[in-house]
Scaffold this motif. Structure first.
Motif, mmCIF file in Angstrom:
data_model
loop_
_atom_site.group_PDB
_atom_site.id
_atom_site.type_symbol
_atom_site.label_atom_id
_atom_site.label_comp_id
_atom_site.label_asym_id
_atom_site.label_seq_id
_atom_site.Cartn_x
_atom_site.Cartn_y
_atom_site.Cartn_z
ATOM 1 N N PHE A 1 0.806 -1.232 0.000
ATOM 2 C CA PHE A 1 0.000 0.000 0.000
ATOM 3 C C PHE A 1 0.836 1.278 0.000
ATOM 4 O O PHE A 1 0.287 2.378 -0.044
ATOM 5 C CB PHE A 1 -0.906 0.045 1.240
ATOM 6 C CG PHE A 1 -1.830 -1.130 1.365
ATOM 7 C CD1 PHE A 1 -2.796 -1.373 0.411
ATOM 8 C CD2 PHE A 1 -1.717 -2.000 2.438
ATOM 9 C CE1 PHE A 1 -3.659 -2.463 0.523
ATOM 10 C CE2 PHE A 1 -2.575 -3.091 2.558
ATOM 11 C CZ PHE A 1 -3.539 -3.324 1.604
ATOM 12 N N CYS B 1 -2.989 9.311 -1.872
ATOM 13 C CA CYS B 1 -1.876 9.931 -1.125
ATOM 14 C C CYS B 1 -0.581 9.720 -1.899
ATOM 15 O O CYS B 1 0.192 10.649 -2.122
ATOM 16 C CB CYS B 1 -1.707 9.296 0.255
ATOM 17 S SG CYS B 1 -3.167 9.373 1.307
ATOM 18 N N GLY B 2 -0.367 8.456 -2.299
ATOM 19 C CA GLY B 2 0.884 8.091 -2.975
ATOM 20 C C GLY B 2 1.049 8.807 -4.306
ATOM 21 O O GLY B 2 2.154 9.162 -4.693
ATOM 22 N N THR C 1 2.427 7.904 3.476
ATOM 23 C CA THR C 1 2.567 7.119 2.245
ATOM 24 C C THR C 1 3.812 7.579 1.516
ATOM 25 O O THR C 1 4.080 8.769 1.436
ATOM 26 C CB THR C 1 1.355 7.279 1.299
ATOM 27 O OG1 THR C 1 1.129 8.661 1.112
ATOM 28 C CG2 THR C 1 0.141 6.608 1.859
ATOM 29 N N VAL C 2 4.560 6.606 1.005
ATOM 30 C CA VAL C 2 5.849 6.929 0.408
ATOM 31 C C VAL C 2 5.669 7.642 -0.913
ATOM 32 O O VAL C 2 4.676 7.478 -1.609
ATOM 33 C CB VAL C 2 6.715 5.672 0.193
ATOM 34 C CG1 VAL C 2 7.172 5.132 1.519
ATOM 35 C CG2 VAL C 2 5.982 4.630 -0.624
ATOM 36 N N GLY C 3 6.680 8.452 -1.245
ATOM 37 C CA GLY C 3 6.616 9.217 -2.466
ATOM 38 C C GLY C 3 7.867 9.044 -3.303
ATOM 39 O O GLY C 3 8.545 8.030 -3.197
ATOM 40 N N GLY C 4 8.178 10.055 -4.097
ATOM 41 C CA GLY C 4 9.309 9.947 -5.003
ATOM 42 C C GLY C 4 9.096 8.755 -5.916
ATOM 43 O O GLY C 4 7.967 8.341 -6.155
ATOM 44 N N HIS D 1 2.440 12.181 -3.505
ATOM 45 C CA HIS D 1 3.796 12.088 -2.959
ATOM 46 C C HIS D 1 4.804 11.636 -4.009
ATOM 47 O O HIS D 1 5.972 12.014 -3.960
ATOM 48 C CB HIS D 1 3.816 11.132 -1.761
ATOM 49 C CG HIS D 1 3.089 11.666 -0.567
ATOM 50 N ND1 HIS D 1 2.751 10.906 0.510
ATOM 51 C CD2 HIS D 1 2.644 12.914 -0.294
ATOM 52 C CE1 HIS D 1 2.116 11.656 1.411
ATOM 53 N NE2 HIS D 1 2.039 12.876 0.936
ATOM 54 N N SER D 2 4.355 10.817 -4.966
ATOM 55 C CA SER D 2 5.279 10.346 -6.004
ATOM 56 C C SER D 2 5.794 11.494 -6.846
ATOM 57 O O SER D 2 6.968 11.563 -7.169
ATOM 58 C CB SER D 2 4.576 9.348 -6.926
ATOM 59 O OG SER D 2 4.216 8.207 -6.209
ATOM 60 N N GLY E 1 6.817 5.627 -4.988
ATOM 61 C CA GLY E 1 5.383 5.573 -5.269
ATOM 62 C C GLY E 1 5.110 4.704 -6.485
ATOM 63 O O GLY E 1 4.161 3.911 -6.507
ATOM 64 N N LEU F 1 -5.248 5.373 -0.180
ATOM 65 C CA LEU F 1 -3.794 5.391 0.023
ATOM 66 C C LEU F 1 -3.085 5.654 -1.292
ATOM 67 O O LEU F 1 -2.055 6.327 -1.334
ATOM 68 C CB LEU F 1 -3.328 4.065 0.626
ATOM 69 C CG LEU F 1 -3.916 3.745 2.003
ATOM 70 C CD1 LEU F 1 -3.468 2.366 2.453
ATOM 71 C CD2 LEU F 1 -3.497 4.804 3.028
#
Lengths: 307, 146
Positions: free
Chosen positions: A258, B135-136, A266-269, B139-140, A272, B132
């Protein structure tokens, strides 16, 4: 004096000849090798595709179809900008004319069908550990996708990094292709995770610091470091105090599935995009990766600057 | 006389609110961090439920409310004057502003819909991951790695 000069010139010529031979590409399979053509499995290849994160770098930017692989994604680096190539099955602009052996040479030896070297921005340094059956399945899947017209632009690299032949010397110094081997002392789940993380998943490519020539610092593998693409920091994912020591296996699974950290961030860069890839894998594969990652010995990376 | 005091009181209250909003305007970085933190705090319980804790509707609703609020307030908290400072916000936000705002709008819409579609554990596990991903998605593209 004149004699000294002659000797120097001769030494230079010898060095140039030696350099030329030493920098020669070393493909695994001969050009036109058809021995791997039959037997690829499309559905398994689809999983190899997502485990390998191909879409993250090769999907055409500015549109949402992750299976349109026209390339052209810019990858900034300390050496200049790389632009990912078209790997759609287009016969001339993509890799539609490639054999499975060509794909294996590219992914496992970093050598193009025309015999030139690929830059290690393409993570063949990790893919080299892949199973040949996975490459065959991957090609079967890639051939089912839509051909995308248009070649991506050339890399924007200053001299001397724009000389591809020089990569032969880089490979001589840093490229050690070998299969990811099972450890008989570990469980099958751990071994599956080891394979996915170290080979197809190529996690270490981003999560490790690199030396001034862009090769991963082995003693700090998975220990994170400055983001080579610019602003930010890539986290240490080992069991260090400065890494993910407090995470349990379920935390790793939840991150991969997830994109959720134990802090409910929540992870980014580019992670994601990795999470999108992982969502396409069977859950046991995520659990296997989690098991392996939880077993990584603590290593310290470069110190993270205070904010 | 008494009514004068009331008027003065209203004026003062108004001035205080105005001053408050000026302060918020002057530090959008701190303010957007606060709404992100509120989402993270509210998101912990649902995250634990995804991992296997027993399902409970109230904390999920609270998380959805935090997402809805953040989706609504988000775009205004990234003014042109807030590009630099103690922030992980990437310059791309201001280069592709419409897309950035659209991602907040999607979060608000998806959170609002989820408030009625999530009723039990099964619908939670089916619907919540999409939030989620919202959100991601942002953030990505728009947050530096850290």
């Amino acid at each position: 004096m004149r004699r000294l000069l002659t000797i120097l010139i001769m030494l230079g010529v010898i060095a140039a000849i030696a350099g030329w031979f030493l920098s020669a590409p070393k493909p695994l399979f001969a050009a036109g090798d058809k021995s791997l053509e039959s037997g690829g499995n499309v559905e398994r290849g689809r999983q190899v595709f997502f485990a390998g994160g191909c879409a993250s770098c090769h999907a055409t930017p500015g549109q949402s179809d992750r299976l349109k692989l026209g390339g052209g994604v810019e990858m900034p680096s300390p050496f200049g900008s790389f632009y990912t190539p078209n790997i759609s099955p287009h016969p001339t602009d993509g890799i539609g004319s490639w054999t499975v052996a060509d794909l294996a040479n590219a992914m496992m030896a970093g050598v193009a069908p025309d015999g030139s070297h690929f830059y290690p921005a393409f993570p063949y340094t990790s893919y080299a550990g892949a199973k040949i059956d996975d490459i065959r399945d991957l090609m079967a899947f890639l051939r089912t996708l839509e051909p995308v017209a248009g070649k991506a632009r050339d890399h924007a690299l200053p001299f001397p990094f724009n000389i591809r032949r020089g990569l032969g010397l880089w490979k001589l110094a840093f490229f050690r292709p070998e299969p990811v081997r099972d450890d008989p002392a570990q469980t099958p789940e751990w071994n599956r995770g080891h394979y996915l993380v170290e080979s197809l998943g190529h996690c270490a490519e981003c999560h490790s610091p690199r030396n001034f020539l862009g090769a991963i610092t082995a003693a700090q593998r998975f220990a994170g470091g400055p983001d080579p693409e610019g602003k930010g920091w890539v986290p240490n994912i080992t069991q260090s105090e400065n890494g993910l020591k407090t995470w349990d296996k379920a935390d790793f699974v939840q991150l991969l599935e997830f994109g959720l950290t134990p802090e409910a961030d929540t992870v980014g860069g580019s992670m994601g995009s990795v999470v999108k890839n992982m969502a396409e894998l069977p859950k046991p594969d995520l659990e296997a990766m989690a098991t392996f990652l939880k077993s990584l010995p603590a290593r310290e990376g470069p110190p993270k600057p205070a904010k | 006389m008494k009514s004068n005091w009331i008027v003065a009181g209203i004026l003062m209250a108004g001035a205080a609110i105005a001053a408050g909003s000026v302060m918020a305007q002057s530090d959008p970085i701190a303010q957007r961090k606060a709404i992100m933190k509120a989402m993270g705090d509210a998101g912990r319980a649902p995250a634990a439920m995804l991992k296997g804790e027993p399902f409970a509707l109230a904390p999920v609703q609270a998380a959805l409310q935090a997402m809805q609020a953040a989706g609504k307030q988000g775009p205004a908290l990234f003014p042109d004057t807030s590009k630099t400072g103690d922030t992980a916000a990437l310059p791309k936000i201001w280069e592709t502003r419409n897309d950035f705002n659209a991602k907040f709008a999607k979060l608000e819409k998806d959170a609002t819909e989820a408030m009625s579609t999530i009723k039990d554990e099964a619908s939670f596990k089916a619907v919540y991951p999409a939030l989620l991903r919202d959100c991601g998605a942002c953030h990505s593209d728009y947050r530096a790695r850290r």
